[in-house]
Enzyme design. Sequence first.
Site, PDB file in Angstrom:
ATOM      1  CG  ASP A  99      50.374  73.672  39.340  1.00  0.00           C
ATOM      2  OD1 ASP A  99      50.547  72.838  40.237  1.00  0.00           O
ATOM      3  OD2 ASP A  99      50.602  74.881  39.476  1.00  0.00           O
ATOM      4  CG  HIS A 115      50.799  73.931  43.768  1.00  0.00           C
ATOM      5  ND1 HIS A 115      50.954  74.534  42.546  1.00  0.00           N
ATOM      6  CD2 HIS A 115      51.484  74.703  44.649  1.00  0.00           C
ATOM      7  CE1 HIS A 115      51.696  75.613  42.663  1.00  0.00           C
ATOM      8  NE2 HIS A 115      52.033  75.738  43.934  1.00  0.00           N
ATOM      9  CG  ASN A 142      57.923  80.148  47.524  1.00  0.00           C
ATOM     10  OD1 ASN A 142      57.774  81.236  46.997  1.00  0.00           O
ATOM     11  ND2 ASN A 142      57.030  79.177  47.412  1.00  0.00           N
ATOM     12  CB  SER A 170      52.817  79.058  43.849  1.00  0.00           C
ATOM     13  OG  SER A 170      53.898  78.195  43.668  1.00  0.00           O
TER      14      SER A 170
END
Length: 369
Positions: free
Chosen positions: A21, A53, A151, A202
């Site tokens: 990430d 994130h 998304n 996520s």
Amino acid sequence: MRASEIWDVTKGEGTTVAVIDSGVDPISSLKGRLLPGKSFVPEKEVHSDPTGHGTTMASLIAGSGTENSLQGLAPDAKVLPLRVSDGKFSYGPTWATRLTDAIRYASASDARVINISMGMSGLDRSAVTKLQKAIDEANERGKLIFAAVGNDGRRIDGTDYPSVLPGVVAVGAVNEKATVTDLSNYGPHLVLSAPGDPGGTSQATALASATAALIWSKHPDWTNHQVLRVMIETTGMSERGEKPSMYLGHGIIRPSKVIVDGQGDPGPADKSPVFSKYFASLEASGSPSPGSDSGSGDDSRTDGRNQGSEKEAPSGPDSDRSQNAAQADDDNTTLWVTGGIAAAVLVVIAATIAVIAVRRRDRERQPRY
């Protein structure tokens, strides 16, 4: 999710999840859980997260919940942070190379689960081939790779990486009514779904990774194929004997069914419940051993997933997007946003998980949260 009952059995102790990430900040919730890790971004620290994130994903997996912080689903698991993002989200091949290197690093580590809550479209053939070889290596070493499907609320036709690649468990997002969210991408590559609304795929991917860690903690002798098999067998859809859905895959994860109720047959240790045909083709063609740079260079190989020819997009509550209503009867039950800070709150009280996050529309050829 029946988290409190799960935690009476295991909290994920003895397992490690590699979080590929934007880095992970050493926050109080992750004290004693965060391993040294590695940054694949030049001159950037792995224990520094410019977007928030990666820290959120790590917390959803293993956060302790202390000092009013995020409570993870597997709070005693370890997190191996692997940083591949510098927070600018404006590159293509460079990101793909970092992701490939991070997967290979994770495959050589003690981590049994690899979480990739990110993705990209538009990679060239060379980048995809190298990425696929890294995924093959991780699978050969017995890892489970979970990746977000994205998304955009659109059908994926084979160009979003790494979720579409054989050997990667693609995860979609559902809401509190056990129905796929409007933002979750869909397609025949989808394997599992998890809570992710408000929020995104996520967060759903992080919860799927945490579920695998919990199962492996209780059953450390199981292989990656066996852990994935029981995850699939204990979804509501599988219990109804339905084929995989383009919108939910095999169904929504229910870790309590495995850990508390003892359901799910692990089956053969050496046969994947999803990718068996793909792995068989690798063996037949003489696949490269872990660490080898040789390979066929073919990124168009097929796997054993349902590759049905469904064409219609979701059209409302009577479509496949809502076919999982039975899921709630039993249990009360990317980085895909470009830039910004992804924030989420996970509150686990008996049978409820709520995930809150910030999402923005992504752009072509950019890493997406």
